[in-house]
Motif scaffolding. Sequence first.
Motif, PDB file in Angstrom:
ATOM      1  N   ARG A  46      43.871  44.288  49.629  1.00 32.59           N
ATOM      2  CA  ARG A  46      45.818  45.303  49.713  1.00 32.59           C
ATOM      3  C   ARG A  46      45.430  45.696  48.998  1.00 32.59           C
ATOM      4  NH1 ARG A  46      50.256  40.860  51.763  1.00 32.59           N
ATOM      5  NH2 ARG A  46      48.701  39.690  53.059  1.00 32.59           N
ATOM      6  N   TYR A  47      45.091  45.785  47.722  1.00 34.90           N
ATOM      7  CA  TYR A  47      45.979  46.429  46.695  1.00 34.90           C
ATOM      8  C   TYR A  47      44.093  46.640  45.597  1.00 34.90           C
ATOM      9  CZ  TYR A  47      50.223  44.308  47.952  1.00 34.90           C
ATOM     10  OH  TYR A  47      50.971  43.746  48.183  1.00 34.90           O
ATOM     11  N   TYR A  77      47.179  50.812  47.963  1.00 36.75           N
ATOM     12  CA  TYR A  77      47.329  50.203  49.177  1.00 36.75           C
ATOM     13  C   TYR A  77      46.621  49.930  50.687  1.00 36.75           C
ATOM     14  CZ  TYR A  77      49.598  46.436  52.189  1.00 36.75           C
ATOM     15  OH  TYR A  77      49.972  45.797  53.410  1.00 36.75           O
ATOM     16  N   TYR A 137      43.615  45.522  55.166  1.00 35.12           N
ATOM     17  CA  TYR A 137      42.776  45.214  54.827  1.00 35.12           C
ATOM     18  C   TYR A 137      41.726  43.635  55.422  1.00 35.12           C
ATOM     19  CZ  TYR A 137      46.815  41.753  55.167  1.00 35.12           C
ATOM     20  OH  TYR A 137      47.384  40.782  54.915  1.00 35.12           O
TER      21      TYR A 137
END
Length: 300
Positions: A77-78, A125, A129
């Motif tokens: 995700r990050y 972000y 994902y």
Amino acid sequence: PSAFVWLRRQSFTLRPQGLPFNSVDYDPNNQVAVGVGGYYRNWGGLLSLNLSALNRDPARHGRTKSLDIQIASYGRRYGLDLHVQAYEGFYIRNASDVVPGWRRGDVHPIRPDIRTLGIGASAYYVFNYNQFSFRAAFIQSERQLRSAGTWLVRPSLSFYRLKADSALLPSVPAGGAQALGFIGGNFYTVGALAGYAHTFVYRQSYYLSLTGLPGFALTLQDYFIEDGPEVRTTRLGLRLHARIAAGANFERWYIGAAFVTDLYSFVLDPALSLAYGLSNLRVFVGRRINVSGILGWGRN
């Protein structure tokens, strides 16, 4: 683990108004390195060695000293990118546009006095994902078996310092705009970028990944003019982050190339604008190993 050839560059361009040339492009002369590296899950490291024999002729392009540290975390995700880049010694790449009578093969104008420092942090972000993977395209710690894309957002913070002993623009006529005597400054930037990334996958192993994130940047400028005042102002500029990766990612072996660039552009004065970029190209080949098995954890 992987072996790679790494080409990186921290360059800058000045675009003046009212001069016989449109821009002056400064490049360093130490762009090629080879090394080894490895990744586990989100994190990894690269160890490289400069190959001075593959750089441009120092007699014509000068010599560059540099420190280049880049750290990246690729989560699902990050993600996080950190860099510290310090360069000393540049030459004018587009000498034929700037120097009257310059011909190919002549010595480029060399500026060993120019020093730059770039420090930055960016996060991103990934919205999709579950289907899209930066890891698969850029560090090969996993595989993306089907084509997929995602929207992205990327905030960033950066500091850039440019210093020189004399004016960076050659042949400035008397009576020209005061800003044309620019010799450097400090630039603090907050950026907000948004864009899209897509990885095309063929037969579950061959891939092409494209990413583009344009945006805006608010820059606090503190710069200096030769024989002139210190100037402090805040201006809105443009930012661009782009990535391209292509290769083959099999169950054990992988091979490919990845290019990443960060570009900044802003106006200093109606008579002058500054753009700088941080770019790197990595060509690599590697093989996955079962770390869990080697350590006796009993799982892949």
